[in-house]
Design an enzyme around this catalytic site. Structure first.
Site, PDB file in Angstrom:
ATOM      1  N   GLY A   1      -1.185 -13.261  44.198  1.00 27.95           N
ATOM      2  CA  GLY A   1      -1.689 -14.344  43.148  1.00 27.95           C
ATOM      3  C   GLY A   1      -2.439 -13.997  42.280  1.00 27.95           C
ATOM      4  O   GLY A   1      -2.711 -14.659  41.215  1.00 27.95           O
TER       5      GLY A   1
ATOM      6  N   LYS B   1      10.124 -17.698  57.490  1.00 27.29           N
ATOM      7  CA  LYS B   1      11.339 -18.954  57.571  1.00 27.29           C
ATOM      8  C   LYS B   1      10.917 -19.674  59.065  1.00 27.29           C
ATOM      9  O   LYS B   1      10.792 -18.804  60.013  1.00 27.29           O
ATOM     10  CB  LYS B   1      12.566 -18.378  57.824  1.00 27.29           C
ATOM     11  CG  LYS B   1      12.832 -17.840  56.355  1.00 27.29           C
ATOM     12  CD  LYS B   1      14.274 -17.036  56.229  1.00 27.29           C
ATOM     13  CE  LYS B   1      14.481 -16.355  54.935  1.00 27.29           C
ATOM     14  NZ  LYS B   1      15.612 -15.430  55.006  1.00 27.29           N
TER      15      LYS B   1
ATOM     16  N   ARG C   1      21.537  -6.154  56.357  1.00 26.36           N
ATOM     17  CA  ARG C   1      21.509  -6.140  57.661  1.00 26.36           C
ATOM     18  C   ARG C   1      21.839  -7.553  58.318  1.00 26.36           C
ATOM     19  O   ARG C   1      22.137  -8.281  57.654  1.00 26.36           O
ATOM     20  CB  ARG C   1      19.994  -5.810  58.291  1.00 26.36           C
ATOM     21  CG  ARG C   1      19.052  -6.906  57.475  1.00 26.36           C
ATOM     22  CD  ARG C   1      17.703  -6.655  58.203  1.00 26.36           C
ATOM     23  NE  ARG C   1      16.668  -7.479  57.374  1.00 26.36           N
ATOM     24  CZ  ARG C   1      16.311  -8.644  57.182  1.00 26.36           C
ATOM     25  NH1 ARG C   1      17.037  -9.635  58.142  1.00 26.36           N
ATOM     26  NH2 ARG C   1      15.487  -9.219  56.408  1.00 26.36           N
TER      27      ARG C   1
END
Lengths: 157, 450, 450, 157
Positions: free
Chosen positions: C165, C237, C292
């Site tokens: 950031g 995730k 992959r």
């Protein structure tokens, strides 16, 4: 026992009960002057315990069965537990405005009605299996009971 | 939708029903015997009521206690699962009398389909093929010859009072019929005290293929294809699959339509299964109807994507079927193996006991419906089936490969299970070829291994 | 097909690959570190070779030992799984040099797609939309103003050497650009010793949606639809689903076609994923390509029925794709929850330790991909992800209901897990509505709970 | 323990309960003046054992690691185990027709080559870490070895 000051006091026992209760111990033996101490922990029920702990606090409809087991132990000491022989609603009196069949302290005989269990609109009188004195009434009036649920503790006379 | 139901069963099917209820936001009441206080279905339910001692007759079949439990817990409906009270018309009626919805067909339907002769008549009237035969006992040799001529040889002569193969004769030609008839009568008389016999077309090495149907309360009936259930031992299904390798799309349509019209004819509601015998020429004959959810329902769920138990709940609550026949599609192939607590190496002797280690299989296409957990004791009082492993694949070979991999990584210790038997069966040439029949396990597979 | 392969990974993906091999009749060689001697993948494989001490750098990343293990066991191919060596072009090249088939794309493709700038150029050339911006650092204020005018506001100024950031500024109008540019340059200079900055279109609250593609060695490329992966925490995730609630059939087609042409442009072979950002107007932009198998591949498997890992093995062995784009159909909805050994109540602190009790969920639509078993010790040395629970349903609501029921009956004791966090998320209104973006978990969901 | 013979205090027992609770012990017996103490531990590796027993007899490519552990114990007794520092093929001699580097009974010094491990076409000489006498050679010539696999046992001199 008194004088040497190492007797077990009621509070001590209560404390121990609590301690054992909150542990996984299944057995605690403690003999004194010969000094013997045995602590045993449950392992086999590990699975069952884990599953039980996990099961979301299921509001058991009608008394926990464990209660039944604890009470059953008392039977060995001259106390008899009267259990519900069917699922239904427990009533202490034959009619809403009638006197209860028994109270704590009542002397009862074999075959004497102790309560009613209403099941499928039928009133079933539950009778005492022993001669004795009612020590405890374990279910409140008009409560549902399940099969095998302890209802009364009666001391044999 | 219901807010609370009672599950009048135990084992994996009780767990299955409770899971469906959780998904639908329905609270559940489990019932249990004293022997089942630690059972998984009791732990998963919101409430649980002990309804009797270990003996099923006094607990899971104890109608007064079960009804009382439902009334006391204010359950709006009862799901009977399979077995126990699922096909007792009287129980369904008592539920109705007490204002409890019975999750299944109407009592009248259960009763009618439970009477084999009445069921056969009803199906015949609805145009469903039934096994042709004499209308009751044959009164004379002449009638027998006439009937046999009509239905065609081979025929089977069976004792009306029969059972166990006594008084039973297969006849391949007219020349042999009268002699067989006499022998069968004598045998039947000796065995059952009645010499009455009847005639039926003999179906050699048939397959057991059943059609799953589902019907709402508004007359909509849909079938969900077939299940192949020929692999049995002592009338107990061992491995089921969908689709059936021997059924063409056309035969599936015909059998499905027959099942739907049969169901409509008896005013059927909820899930049901019509069992057929299919002969080697692709002719099918009504055998019986099961008016409940079946043990093997998951294979249909895997290929159609439809949750049959949730549909049962929706239908009982008065909802309409959410799909039409045209919307039912089939994807891939599914196989179910019933894992029993029994020792296949010791004549399938039951093997109750504590499960000291349990590791479930997993991964793509693998589903486990089970009531076991590590530390739980498999009770000697009940059915030995403790788990169902279901494998899905894009085709039959893939499903078989998955099942084999899954069973070889499944671990159940402390008791013997039927897993080794299933692994043998999965590797068997006859099974792999898809060519088998209702006697294959007993007459060929097990026989060969001896 | 290969007769033996080596699995150069650990944990659930190693188990996943071994299961696929078992189904295809391929023998497997596991590798393991000294800390993993008791791991499930070691137990399930046919052979196992210890390749180093606990430290991943010296075991699972120890190329010489892994290659030696493959050569000594005569493994014909190496499956790298995800992470570790999966996207190391050098490793794929060493495999090739030793005559070992690397189960993945060619080393050249891995290298090209691993270089962000090169990948973006290749995709742009193939007609795949990329995030518009300056071509490298902006040399002057004038150039910056010109670029911003071309790509349209809002734009984001980013440090070329950037990260975290620092040196980053979102600019909504031309008036603010020059001041922001100066501030960003100063910040970047202070933080990274280089004041170079570049411009990119700013995409506010985008979704992360990725397309699964699969390609054989003969130029056939097919896409298998999208996965919604916006729910992330610290770039990891947390929960993935397919399909994405925000994607229309038309957008799916467009994204799929873009992904296929991107893959064709780089001569792609085997499974791969093209990650896109999707803005609130349904415009999509190439982010990066993962060369992959992905952690979240099961959600695609559940809705398409295609076993991606088995396809990887078939493709590497030189088989052609067994399906065309037209044959790919989607059924229902699938969700994956990644179960980590970490304590969400304690800032997601890792929670290694021995699993003292494990009970896997089951039933309709539930799949578990996991490497744990009761008695196994979750090691502090490796990734905390210990299981993936995947729930399939006919629609998103059914899948969510199943997942909730499954996670609430899953038991893992002895360590803390992320299950409670997942249950909270599943019950969250924002999640249920399907309206979320890549910062939803951190900026809204977790923030709200504090 | 002193004179009154009731050395166990309630607090002690509580402490013990806690200690047993937090341990893997399933049983603790303690008798005093006859001095008997028994501690029993649960087989925690139950799971691992069960999974291990189940794993189909995997032909471990290069020596079982348990072997390594057993051998490691011997180290305590003046024996040193030389383990493979890499995966590869074990050769006892520098060339097929050459003499082995060492035999059982050979006296070796720190740094002296013991064998070769060939990995990825490269010959890696493995040297002794101690001065000692070769007691055992655990791997046959030209066999594959895995990381950490015991190769030699050397007795320190």
């Amino acid at each position: 026992m008194e004088k040497d000051g190492c007797s077990v006091k009621i509070e001590d026992i209560q404390m121990l009960i609590q301690a054992v209760q909150n542990s996984d111990l299944v057995e605690l033996i403690w003999e004194e002057n010969g000094s013997r101490l045995v602590l045993k922990k449950a392992v086999l029920a590990q699975g069952a315990d884990a599953m039980g702990a996990r099961a979301e606090a299921a509001p058991r409809t009608a008394g926990d069965t464990r209660q039944g087991q604890e009470v059953a132990q008392e039977a060995a000491e001259g106390l008899v537990t009267i259990e519900a022989p069917m699922v239904g609603t427990f009533y202490r009196a034959p009619a809403p405005d009638a006197e209860p069949y028994v109270e704590v302290g009542s002397i009862v005989e074999v075959g004497q009605p102790l309560c009613i269990i209403e099941a499928m609109k039928i009133m079933n009188e539950i009778e005492s299996e022993v001669n004795g004195r009612v020590v405890e009434i374990l279910v409140e009036n008009a409560q549902p009971v399940e099969y095998g649920q302890p209802l009364f503790i009666i001391e044999r006379i | 939708m219901f807010s609370k139901i009672l599950v009048a069963n135990r084992g994996e099917i009780a767990v299955r029903i409770i899971r469906a209820c959780k998904e639908l936001g329905i609270r559940t009441v489990a019932i249990y015997s004293e022997a089942d206080a630690a059972a998984l279905h009791v732990r998963l339910a919101d409430e649980a009521v002990c309804v009797g001692p270990a003996s099923s007759a006094r607990s899971y079949l104890n109608i007064p206690n079960i009804i009382s439990a439902a009334l006391l817990t204010e359950a709006e409906a009862i799901h009977p699962g399979y077995g126990y009270l699922a096909e007792r018309a009287g129980f369904a009626e008592i539920c109705r009398d007490h204002g409890i919805e019975f999750i299944g067909p109407k009592p009248e339907t259960i009763e009618r389909m439970g009477d084999k002769a009445a069921a056969k008549k009803a199906m015949e009237a609805a145009g469903v093929p039934v096994i042709p035969g004499s209308d009751g006992p044959v009164a004379s040799d002449g009638e027998a010859l006439k009937v046999a001529r009509e239905i065609g040889y081979p025929v089977i002569v069976k004792a009306c009072a029969g059972g166990g193969g006594k008084g039973m004769r297969v006849v391949y030609s007219q020349e042999d019929l009268l002699r067989a008839l006499n022998l069968a009568r004598a045998e039947a008389d000796a065995a059952f005290g009645s010499g009455e016999v009847y005639l039926e077309k003999f179906i050699d090495k048939p397959r057991h293929v059943e059609i799953q149907i589902i019907a709402d309360k508004y007359g909509n009936v849909v079938h969900l294809g077939e299940r192949e259930c020929s692999l049995q031992r002592r009338q107990q299904k061992i491995l089921e699959e969908a689709p059936c390798a021997a059924i063409t799309a056309e035969l599936r349509r015909l059998m499905g339509e027959a099942a739907v019209s049969g169901a409509k004819a008896v005013d059927y509601v909820n899930t049901g299964t019509i069992e057929f015998l299919v002969d080697r020429d692709g002719r099918f004959y009504f055998m019986e109807m099961n008016t409940r959810i079946q043990v093997e329902h998951p294979v249909t769920e895997m290929v159609t994507g439809i949750d049959l138990v949730k549909e049962q709940l929706r239908i009982a609550a008065g909802e309409r079927l959410s799909f039409t026949q045209e919307e039912i599609t089939f994807r891939g192939h599914a196989i179910e193996c019933r894992i029993n607590a029994e020792d296949p190496a010791a004549g399938f002797m039951p093997s109750p006991g504590t499960i000291t280690f349990y590791h479930a299989p997993g991964g793509m296409g693998i589903r486990v419906d089970s009531c076991i957990y590590q530390g739980w004791e498999v009770s000697p009082f009940y059915d030995p089936m403790i788990a169902k492993v279901i494998a899905w694949g894009r085709d039959r070979d893939e499903a078989i490969g998955r099942m084999e991999a899954a069973l070889s990584e499944m671990v159940i210790e402390g008791i013997a299970t039927s897993i080794p038997f299933h692994l043998d069966l999965l590797r068997d040439e006859g099974f792999r070829s898809g060519r088998f029949h209702t006697k294959y396990i007993e007459e060929e597979f097990i026989a060969r291994k001896k």
